[in-house]
Design a protein around this motif. Structure first.
Motif, PDB file in Angstrom:
ATOM      1  N   VAL A 196      -3.907 -15.051   9.474  1.00 22.53           N
ATOM      2  CA  VAL A 196      -4.696 -13.830   9.597  1.00 22.53           C
ATOM      3  C   VAL A 196      -4.837 -13.496  11.078  1.00 22.53           C
ATOM      4  CG1 VAL A 196      -6.896 -12.697   9.101  1.00 22.53           C
ATOM      5  CG2 VAL A 196      -5.964 -14.390   7.492  1.00 22.53           C
ATOM      6  N   GLU A 197      -4.569 -12.224  11.430  1.00 19.32           N
ATOM      7  CA  GLU A 197      -4.712 -11.753  12.805  1.00 19.32           C
ATOM      8  C   GLU A 197      -5.661 -10.559  12.805  1.00 19.32           C
ATOM      9  OE1 GLU A 197      -0.641 -12.164  14.998  1.00 19.32           O
ATOM     10  OE2 GLU A 197      -0.197 -11.651  12.899  1.00 19.32           O
ATOM     11  N   ALA A 198      -6.701 -10.654  13.632  1.00 17.70           N
ATOM     12  CA  ALA A 198      -7.723  -9.611  13.629  1.00 17.70           C
ATOM     13  C   ALA A 198      -8.420  -9.544  14.983  1.00 17.70           C
ATOM     14  CB  ALA A 198      -8.759  -9.878  12.533  1.00 17.70           C
ATOM     15  N   ASN A 199      -8.252  -8.419  15.681  1.00 19.70           N
ATOM     16  CA  ASN A 199      -8.996  -8.138  16.915  1.00 19.70           C
ATOM     17  C   ASN A 199      -8.921  -9.291  17.910  1.00 19.70           C
ATOM     18  OD1 ASN A 199     -10.571  -6.751  18.736  1.00 19.70           O
ATOM     19  ND2 ASN A 199     -12.520  -7.169  17.679  1.00 19.70           N
ATOM     20  N   GLY A 200      -7.712  -9.704  18.235  1.00 25.30           N
ATOM     21  CA  GLY A 200      -7.526 -10.735  19.236  1.00 25.30           C
ATOM     22  C   GLY A 200      -7.694 -12.152  18.744  1.00 25.30           C
ATOM     23  N   CYS A 201      -7.892 -12.326  17.448  1.00 21.57           N
ATOM     24  CA  CYS A 201      -8.097 -13.661  16.865  1.00 21.57           C
ATOM     25  C   CYS A 201      -6.960 -13.964  15.892  1.00 21.57           C
ATOM     26  CB  CYS A 201      -9.439 -13.706  16.140  1.00 21.57           C
ATOM     27  SG  CYS A 201      -9.768 -15.246  15.272  1.00 21.57           S
ATOM     28  N   ARG A 202      -6.444 -15.199  15.938  1.00 20.05           N
ATOM     29  CA  ARG A 202      -5.402 -15.649  15.009  1.00 20.05           C
ATOM     30  C   ARG A 202      -5.861 -16.946  14.360  1.00 20.05           C
ATOM     31  NH1 ARG A 202      -0.016 -16.687  16.624  1.00 20.05           N
ATOM     32  NH2 ARG A 202       0.895 -15.111  15.247  1.00 20.05           N
ATOM     33  N   PHE A 203      -5.918 -16.976  13.037  1.00 17.26           N
ATOM     34  CA  PHE A 203      -6.323 -18.206  12.361  1.00 17.26           C
ATOM     35  C   PHE A 203      -5.547 -18.381  11.064  1.00 17.26           C
ATOM     36  CE2 PHE A 203      -9.227 -14.980  10.681  1.00 17.26           C
ATOM     37  CZ  PHE A 203      -9.326 -15.281   9.332  1.00 17.26           C
TER      38      PHE A 203
ATOM     39  N   ILE B 174      -2.865 -20.471  17.581  1.00 14.56           N
ATOM     40  CA  ILE B 174      -3.846 -20.400  16.489  1.00 14.56           C
ATOM     41  C   ILE B 174      -5.217 -20.813  17.019  1.00 14.56           C
ATOM     42  CG2 ILE B 174      -4.463 -21.255  14.192  1.00 14.56           C
ATOM     43  CD1 ILE B 174      -1.910 -19.537  14.298  1.00 14.56           C
ATOM     44  N   ASP B 175      -6.220 -19.982  16.794  1.00 15.54           N
ATOM     45  CA  ASP B 175      -7.572 -20.255  17.295  1.00 15.54           C
ATOM     46  C   ASP B 175      -8.304 -21.302  16.465  1.00 15.54           C
ATOM     47  OD1 ASP B 175      -7.873 -18.322  19.572  1.00 15.54           O
ATOM     48  OD2 ASP B 175      -7.408 -16.893  17.977  1.00 15.54           O
ATOM     49  N   PHE B 176      -8.138 -21.255  15.142  1.00 14.99           N
ATOM     50  CA  PHE B 176      -8.798 -22.219  14.262  1.00 14.99           C
ATOM     51  C   PHE B 176      -8.148 -22.176  12.887  1.00 14.99           C
ATOM     52  CE2 PHE B 176     -11.167 -18.242  14.029  1.00 14.99           C
ATOM     53  CZ  PHE B 176     -11.331 -18.040  12.665  1.00 14.99           C
ATOM     54  N   VAL B 177      -8.490 -23.160  12.068  1.00 15.72           N
ATOM     55  CA  VAL B 177      -8.013 -23.235  10.686  1.00 15.72           C
ATOM     56  C   VAL B 177      -9.223 -23.279   9.758  1.00 15.72           C
ATOM     57  CG1 VAL B 177      -6.755 -24.610   8.973  1.00 15.72           C
ATOM     58  CG2 VAL B 177      -5.891 -24.458  11.316  1.00 15.72           C
ATOM     59  N   LEU B 178      -9.153 -22.532   8.679  1.00 16.67           N
ATOM     60  CA  LEU B 178     -10.129 -22.632   7.592  1.00 16.67           C
ATOM     61  C   LEU B 178      -9.437 -23.344   6.442  1.00 16.67           C
ATOM     62  CD1 LEU B 178     -11.655 -19.018   7.658  1.00 16.67           C
ATOM     63  CD2 LEU B 178     -12.523 -21.072   8.788  1.00 16.67           C
ATOM     64  N   LEU B 179      -9.944 -24.507   6.075  1.00 16.69           N
ATOM     65  CA  LEU B 179      -9.313 -25.345   5.047  1.00 16.69           C
ATOM     66  C   LEU B 179     -10.111 -25.262   3.758  1.00 16.69           C
ATOM     67  CD1 LEU B 179      -7.174 -27.465   4.275  1.00 16.69           C
ATOM     68  CD2 LEU B 179      -8.708 -29.220   5.200  1.00 16.69           C
ATOM     69  N   THR B 180      -9.445 -24.847   2.664  1.00 22.52           N
ATOM     70  CA  THR B 180     -10.163 -24.681   1.398  1.00 22.52           C
ATOM     71  C   THR B 180     -10.481 -26.011   0.725  1.00 22.52           C
ATOM     72  OG1 THR B 180      -8.098 -24.410   0.142  1.00 22.52           O
ATOM     73  CG2 THR B 180      -9.145 -22.404   1.007  1.00 22.52           C
ATOM     74  N   HIS B 181      -9.553 -26.995   0.813  1.00 29.56           N
ATOM     75  CA  HIS B 181      -9.837 -28.312   0.242  1.00 29.56           C
ATOM     76  C   HIS B 181      -8.777 -29.313   0.703  1.00 29.56           C
ATOM     77  CE1 HIS B 181      -7.086 -26.530  -2.741  1.00 29.56           C
ATOM     78  NE2 HIS B 181      -6.832 -27.740  -3.193  1.00 29.56           N
ATOM     79  N   ALA B 182      -8.924 -30.560   0.291  1.00 27.96           N
ATOM     80  CA  ALA B 182      -8.161 -31.656   0.890  1.00 27.96           C
ATOM     81  C   ALA B 182      -6.803 -31.909   0.262  1.00 27.96           C
ATOM     82  CB  ALA B 182      -8.986 -32.953   0.833  1.00 27.96           C
TER      83      ALA B 182
ATOM     84  N   SER C  46     -19.861 -19.026  12.703  1.00 30.35           N
ATOM     85  CA  SER C  46     -18.993 -18.119  13.435  1.00 30.35           C
ATOM     86  C   SER C  46     -17.981 -18.902  14.253  1.00 30.35           C
ATOM     87  CB  SER C  46     -19.815 -17.204  14.350  1.00 30.35           C
ATOM     88  OG  SER C  46     -18.987 -16.259  14.993  1.00 30.35           O
ATOM     89  N   PRO C  47     -16.741 -19.062  13.765  1.00 31.20           N
ATOM     90  CA  PRO C  47     -15.731 -19.795  14.510  1.00 31.20           C
ATOM     91  C   PRO C  47     -15.116 -18.988  15.660  1.00 31.20           C
ATOM     92  CG  PRO C  47     -14.797 -19.001  12.465  1.00 31.20           C
ATOM     93  CD  PRO C  47     -16.253 -18.633  12.438  1.00 31.20           C
ATOM     94  N   HIS C  48     -15.424 -17.693  15.705  1.00 32.90           N
ATOM     95  CA  HIS C  48     -14.892 -16.796  16.734  1.00 32.90           C
ATOM     96  C   HIS C  48     -15.865 -15.630  16.865  1.00 32.90           C
ATOM     97  CE1 HIS C  48     -12.202 -13.708  18.492  1.00 32.90           C
ATOM     98  NE2 HIS C  48     -11.509 -14.734  18.987  1.00 32.90           N
ATOM     99  N   ALA C  49     -15.852 -14.990  18.025  1.00 28.03           N
ATOM    100  CA  ALA C  49     -16.796 -13.894  18.271  1.00 28.03           C
ATOM    101  C   ALA C  49     -16.673 -12.776  17.240  1.00 28.03           C
ATOM    102  CB  ALA C  49     -16.577 -13.335  19.676  1.00 28.03           C
ATOM    103  N   ASN C  50     -15.460 -12.574  16.696  1.00 32.11           N
ATOM    104  CA  ASN C  50     -15.229 -11.471  15.764  1.00 32.11           C
ATOM    105  C   ASN C  50     -15.116 -11.916  14.311  1.00 32.11           C
ATOM    106  OD1 ASN C  50     -15.031  -9.688  18.001  1.00 32.11           O
ATOM    107  ND2 ASN C  50     -12.896 -10.319  18.300  1.00 32.11           N
ATOM    108  N   VAL C  51     -15.496 -13.176  14.034  1.00 31.68           N
ATOM    109  CA  VAL C  51     -15.310 -13.720  12.689  1.00 31.68           C
ATOM    110  C   VAL C  51     -16.555 -14.487  12.247  1.00 31.68           C
ATOM    111  CG1 VAL C  51     -13.884 -15.211  11.215  1.00 31.68           C
ATOM    112  CG2 VAL C  51     -12.832 -13.985  13.136  1.00 31.68           C
TER     113      VAL C  51
ATOM    114  N   THR D 116     -14.465  -8.424  12.225  1.00 30.00           N
ATOM    115  CA  THR D 116     -14.903  -7.224  12.924  1.00 30.00           C
ATOM    116  C   THR D 116     -13.791  -6.724  13.829  1.00 30.00           C
ATOM    117  OG1 THR D 116     -17.186  -8.045  12.924  1.00 30.00           O
ATOM    118  CG2 THR D 116     -16.667  -6.255  14.442  1.00 30.00           C
ATOM    119  N   ASP D 117     -13.423  -5.435  13.683  1.00 35.00           N
ATOM    120  CA  ASP D 117     -12.340  -4.897  14.516  1.00 35.00           C
ATOM    121  C   ASP D 117     -12.894  -4.356  15.827  1.00 35.00           C
ATOM    122  OD1 ASP D 117     -13.386  -2.349  14.061  1.00 35.00           O
ATOM    123  OD2 ASP D 117     -11.809  -1.742  12.663  1.00 35.00           O
ATOM    124  N   ALA D 118     -12.016  -3.782  16.638  1.00 33.35           N
ATOM    125  CA  ALA D 118     -12.395  -3.328  17.978  1.00 33.35           C
ATOM    126  C   ALA D 118     -13.393  -2.174  17.949  1.00 33.35           C
ATOM    127  CB  ALA D 118     -11.144  -2.925  18.753  1.00 33.35           C
ATOM    128  N   HIS D 119     -13.494  -1.511  16.801  1.00 35.86           N
ATOM    129  CA  HIS D 119     -14.420  -0.380  16.680  1.00 35.86           C
ATOM    130  C   HIS D 119     -15.715  -0.764  15.969  1.00 35.86           C
ATOM    131  CE1 HIS D 119     -11.071   2.111  18.009  1.00 35.86           C
ATOM    132  NE2 HIS D 119     -10.335   1.578  17.044  1.00 35.86           N
TER     133      HIS D 119
END
Length: 476
Positions: A19-26, A54-62, A160-165, A186-189
């Motif tokens: 996922v890429e959103a407003n300067g963040c990639r995860f 990649i800024d971070f990973v969200l892991l659903t399960h093991a 909040s793992p990122h300022a926009n997430v 959250t996008d740039a607007h």
């Protein structure tokens, strides 16, 4: 904002979504593909994105098909946090170490086979022309690196793992610690888009775990479709069939149950204990031959606070389970080898659940050729796996360099599935009060995924698509 599907697109394993959103990639998950040559090649290939970006990973399960390439990601330059639930972090340490160990063992076996002049070598229980032996995807040192990057999060609390997430993890009811992801981007607007990723959803009404949490709204939805084309048999009928197979086979032969070490093994033990207490089982000894399953059972007993009310009764049963003289937990290799001497009356529960690796391969080699024995398949078997070939009725399999005739009876018990069936998937999706603008159907083979997408459109009026591997979608 956009999402690219790097795995689990028209296939069940290898979950990995960028996922890429407003300067963040995860990433949502970073899983290992399973089943045959194509899966091996997928795992061995370089990532189609830069891990260091990649800024971070969200892991659903093991489960390894969702987590199994995290050490490779870390080895290739990823240095961000891996967010998961507390129970997932505990299980992850066990599963990833086991994965690294299996890879090392396969590598050493391939080296020996190559030196002996064999024309073919084995990887993932399948064979191909003998080329350069593939190194393990990662080592225990890489597992340790990935584990240092994990950050445990409680259910239902926003972080909040990122300022926009912003993210909230909800109980998915699939295995211990499994999570549905609610992600606000959250996008740039300043516009906020809500993404919901189902992860793997559990079947409602199962023992031990809570039902999947209903979610009230989403703009974008990722939903699994493992059983998007079918319904599960009810649990009562499944238990009746289990009792019938075990009691018919045990006087003359053994019963081998390939089972996922996390979730399925613990549920089977729960049912075997109840059946024994009800006097429904004959004279059988139950062996759990998997160090990982033994460790996972101990972790399961540690996390009762996340179970449903009915499962609180398991506290007493668990103590009896550990003390039962009919249930034996095997960790030592020598004790595992001794099971080969048993000719009848043994129920052997062993990993892996798709028969692709682990000790279950040795038990299958020892029992598949005996018409007095039985194999019970109680979980999804991906295309290309040995388990799938057994379910499909193959008459001969090649294991450890030997051709083995399949004479044992093969039984498929779908009622134990940890995945939601079609009705449960539709019921969960139907709980949205605000329907998603777009739904992506993932984590299912092509036909089940397409069927579920059609049902989502017909019954719920959702705009649903089945993405292809590597396909990217942009959001306004």
């Amino acid at each position: 904002m956009n999402i690219t599907f790097h795995g689990a697109a028209q296939t069940v394993t290898g979950s990995c979504h960028l996922v890429e959103a407003n300067g963040c990639r995860f990433l949502i998950d970073c899983g290992m593909a399973q089943g045959g040559h194509e899966a091996d090649e997928h795992n061995e290939n370089a990532f189609t994105f830069d891990p260091a970006s990649i800024d971070f990973v969200l892991l659903t399960h093991a489960h390894i098909d969702h987590s199994g390439l995290l050490p490779k990601l870390a080895a290739r330059g990823f240095r961000g946090p891996i967010h998961c639930t507390l129970a997932t972090r505990d299980l992850l340490d066990v599963l990833l170490k086991d994965s690294a160990h299996i890879q090392q063992m396969e590598y050493e076996r391939d080296i020996k086979r190559q030196k002996s002049g064999g024309l073919r070598h084995q990887r993932g229980n399948s064979y191909k022309a003998n080329k350069d032996v593939q190194l393990p995807l990662y080592s225990l040192a890489h597992v340790a690196l990935a584990m240092e990057q994990t950050r445990a999060q409680p259910y239902d609390k926003t972080f909040s793992p990122h300022a926009n997430v912003q993210v909230r993890m909800r109980d998915a009811g699939h295995i211990l610690g499994s999570a549905i992801l609610e992600v606000w981007l959250t996008d740039a607007h300043g516009k906020v888009t809500k993404l919901v990723a189902s992860g793997d959803l559990g079947q409602p009404g199962r023992v031990i775990l809570r039902d999947p949490t209903p979610i009230d709204e989403a703009d974008v939805l990722l939903i699994e479709s493992t059983y998007g084309d079918r319904l599960h048999k009810d649990l009562g009928s499944t238990l009746d069939e289990l009792v019938e197979v075990v009691n018919r086979t045990a006087p003359h032969g053994n019963i081998v149950i390939p089972a996922f070490a996390v979730g399925r093994t613990q549920e089977l033990l729960y049912h075997f204990l109840q059946l024994a207490q009800q006097g429904r089982l004959g004279n059988v000894e139950i062996f759990v031959d998997s160090p990982m399953a033994v460790a996972a059972t101990e972790i399961t007993l540690k996390h009762f606070s996340v179970f449903d009310e009915e499962a609180q009764q398991l506290l007493g049963s668990a103590a009896k389970l550990m003390e039962s003289k009919r249930i034996h937990f095997i960790s030592d290799v020598e004790d595992s080898i001794k099971l080969n001497r048993i000719k009848s009356g043994a129920v052997i529960i062993s990993a892996s659940g798709m028969c692709d690796a682990g000790r279950v391969l040795h038990h299958l080699r020892n029992n598949l050729g005996n018409p007095d024995c039985a194999v019970i398949i109680c979980g999804f078997q991906t295309a290309g796996s040995l388990g799938r070939r057994l379910v499909d009725g193959v008459k001969q399999v090649r294991m450890f360099g030997e051709e083995i005739d399949v004479r044992a009876s093969i039984h498929t018990l779908g009622g134990f599935s940890a995945h939601a069936d079609q009705k449960a998937l539709l019921d969960w999706a139907g709980a949205f009060q605000k329907k998603p603008h777009m739904t992506y159907v993932v984590h299912g083979e092509a036909e089940p995924a397409r069927i579920l997408a059609g049902k989502l459109k017909e019954q719920l009026g959702m705009d649903a698509v089945v993405p292809e591997e590597g396909e990217r979608f942009d959001w306004n």
